[in-house]
Design an enzyme around this catalytic site. Structure first.
Site, PDB file in Angstrom:
ATOM      1  N   LYS A   1       0.763  -1.475   0.080  1.00 52.24           N
ATOM      2  CA  LYS A   1      -0.018  -0.123   0.108  1.00 52.24           C
ATOM      3  C   LYS A   1       0.786   1.359  -0.095  1.00 52.24           C
ATOM      4  CE  LYS A   1      -4.505  -1.477   0.874  1.00 52.24           C
ATOM      5  NZ  LYS A   1      -5.599  -1.378   1.991  1.00 52.24           N
TER       6      LYS A   1
ATOM      7  N   ARG B   1      -4.424 -10.062   4.351  1.00 52.46           N
ATOM      8  CA  ARG B   1      -4.915 -10.083   2.977  1.00 52.46           C
ATOM      9  C   ARG B   1      -3.582  -9.432   2.077  1.00 52.46           C
ATOM     10  NH1 ARG B   1      -7.324  -6.550  -0.459  1.00 52.46           N
ATOM     11  NH2 ARG B   1      -8.874  -7.442  -2.137  1.00 52.46           N
TER      12      ARG B   1
END
Length: 296
Positions: free
Chosen positions: A244, A278
């Site tokens: 991210k 995840r």
């Protein structure tokens, strides 16, 4: 923290961690957009992630990256349906643990992966549940389509309740909080109460603080530092930090250079009690979590 997963009322086999493999069937996801738009590529990728040790495959047909455009429910369903069908026919057990010392890291895998659908649309969720999908991963917390609440209450799948300030098109335009940890905590309390009153068993709820969804670098770091606060809610926490932008903002890393930072953060999160992760890179994450578990 209660990390037991329930599906259709039955607890999954306990494990020291669960890796959720990301299968994006989209042209515009932030990390791998377009690579798995074709069904054959997505199915091959899902098989690979399953063999690497993903207990859960999270299939998405609509990108939720900052600035992403909406797609119709029909198009979203057309992207994910062939993958759902194929994954349900996976017959070989996961190979992700075959070289691990399972006497030290007691992993166990089902004969087939659980399937999670990353959607906020009631129509897509209902179709998926009718096909036997076990998990709905909803970034909207049933706020964008009211019917989704009744769908999950009726079918009673596992349900990922995620915090997101705003919608993907605008969520990173100056998000603001007085106290991000307190506000996310209160959000979870409120939404859980609504879900339970509607008929979804509390033990079916998984919480996701929504790292990168309507949050600045400082907000994300504050949530990660204080992730243990959410343990008092007595529900599993799913963490989605893979590749991210927080690693780009903090460390100046391009998206294809964030693997090491993702693994370090994953290990630190597990030390704080988070066992649901995840990720895009399943094999590396299985190794990271196995080692973290073994030395703690």
């Amino acid at each position: 923290m209660n990390n037991t997963l329930q599906y259709r009322g039955e607890a999954l086999t306990p494990a020291p961690f669960y890796v959720w493999g990301i299968v994006n069937t989209t042209p515009d996801s932030f990390f791998d957009g377009g690579q798995y738009l074709e069904s054959e590529n997505a199915i091959f990728h899902a098989q690979k992630l399953w063999e690497q040790g993903a207990a859960i495959l999270d299939i998405g047909g609509a990108s939720s990256r900052p600035g992403a455009k909406d797609v119709s429910a029909e198009e979203e369903w057309e992207r994910i349906f062939p993958v759902i069908q194929a994954v349900q026919n996976f017959s070989l057990p996961s190979k992700g643990a075959e070289n691990l010392r399972t006497d030290i890291v007691p992993l166990s895998f089902a004969d087939k992966p659980l399937i999670s659908i990353d959607t906020w649309r009631a129509e897509v969720a209902e179709k998926a549940l009718q096909q036997g999908v076990e998990i709905i991963n909803d970034i909207s917390a049933f706020a964008w389509e009211e019917k989704l609440l009744s769908v999950v209450a009726d079918y009673k799948p596992m349900y990922v309740l995620m915090h997101c300030q705003g919608r993907p098109q605008t969520m990173q335009q100056a998000p603001q909080y007085q106290d991000v940890v307190k506000e996310v905590y209160e959000f979870f309390e409120q939404k859980m109460n609504i879900l339970v009153k509607a008929g979804l068993p509390e033990q079916n709820i998984i919480l996701d603080p929504g790292i990168g969804f309507g949050k600045t670098l400082e907000h994300n770091l504050n949530l990660l530092k204080n992730i243990k606060v959410f343990a008092t809610l007595q529900r599993p926490i799913l963490l989605g930090i893979s590749q991210k932008s927080l690693f780009g903002h903090l460390l100046g890393l391009d998206k294809d250079k964030r693997s090491i930072s993702t693994q370090v953060c994953t290990a630190l999160a597990m030390e704080k009690g988070i066992i649901h992760h995840r990720v895009h890179e399943v094999a590396h994450t299985v190794q990271t979590l196995a080692l973290t578990y073994a030395i703690n």
